[in-house]
Write a protein that holds these residues in place. Structure first.
Motif, PDB file in Angstrom:
ATOM      1  N   LEU A  36       0.853  -1.182   0.000  1.00 62.78           N
ATOM      2  CA  LEU A  36       0.000   0.000   0.000  1.00 62.78           C
ATOM      3  C   LEU A  36       0.892   1.236   0.000  1.00 62.78           C
ATOM      4  CD1 LEU A  36      -2.771   1.429   0.234  1.00 62.78           C
ATOM      5  CD2 LEU A  36      -2.473   1.297   2.711  1.00 62.78           C
TER       6      LEU A  36
ATOM      7  N   LEU B  15      -2.107  -3.247   7.878  1.00 60.64           N
ATOM      8  CA  LEU B  15      -2.239  -4.527   7.191  1.00 60.64           C
ATOM      9  C   LEU B  15      -2.611  -5.575   8.234  1.00 60.64           C
ATOM     10  CD1 LEU B  15      -2.005  -6.374   4.734  1.00 60.64           C
ATOM     11  CD2 LEU B  15       0.447  -6.546   5.206  1.00 60.64           C
TER      12      LEU B  15
ATOM     13  N   TYR C 190      -5.911  -4.403   3.856  1.00 60.31           N
ATOM     14  CA  TYR C 190      -5.557  -3.117   4.436  1.00 60.31           C
ATOM     15  C   TYR C 190      -6.812  -2.512   5.069  1.00 60.31           C
ATOM     16  CZ  TYR C 190      -1.036  -3.466   2.303  1.00 60.31           C
ATOM     17  OH  TYR C 190       0.225  -3.887   1.973  1.00 60.31           O
TER      18      TYR C 190
END
Length: 131
Positions: free
Chosen positions: A24, A71, A76
């Protein structure tokens, strides 16, 4: 379970591998942070006005400790801790208000912290999960 979903230990026992999770990427202004599953990467990031945040957003509608992204297992999770909430704008979906709650982040999009419409584009956090 298919053999492709298993890894074998030295004793020949099968153990389940975690699904492939991307990284991410969060970008705000000239700040960029990556969180992910690799052991050398952080698994959590905080967003807010406070200077201890990984993404610092000096804007009146942003709380000192506005939100966090973490996470957890293979997803996420965005958690809003703020007084004003956060609008998540997925690239392929409708905006969602998260206020004192949680939401899953998928794909890419933007986050508007504290307001649904930000007058200045620089107060928007961009996110993308890179596989």
């Amino acid at each position: 379970m298919a053999d492709t979903d298993k890894a074998h230990t030295s004793k020949g026992q099968a153990e389940v591998k975690s699904p492939a999770v991307g990284t991410l990427v969060l970008v705000y202004d000239d700040q960029r942070i990556e969180i992910g599953p690799d052991k050398d990467m952080p698994r959590k990031a905080s967003l807010g006005r406070d200077s201890s945040s990984q993404i610092v957003i000096p804007y009146n509608y942003v709380s000192r400790r506005h939100a966090s992204v973490e996470l957890l297992r293979d997803r996420y999770v965005f958690t809003d801790h703020s007084a004003n909430g956060t609008y998540i704008h997925p690239e392929d979906g409708e905006p969602t208000l998260v206020h004192g709650g949680k939401a899953f982040l998928e794909g890419s999009g933007t986050m508007s912290l504290g307001q649904s419409q930000i007058d200045e584009i620089k107060h928007v956090v961009h996110y993308e999960i890179i596989k």
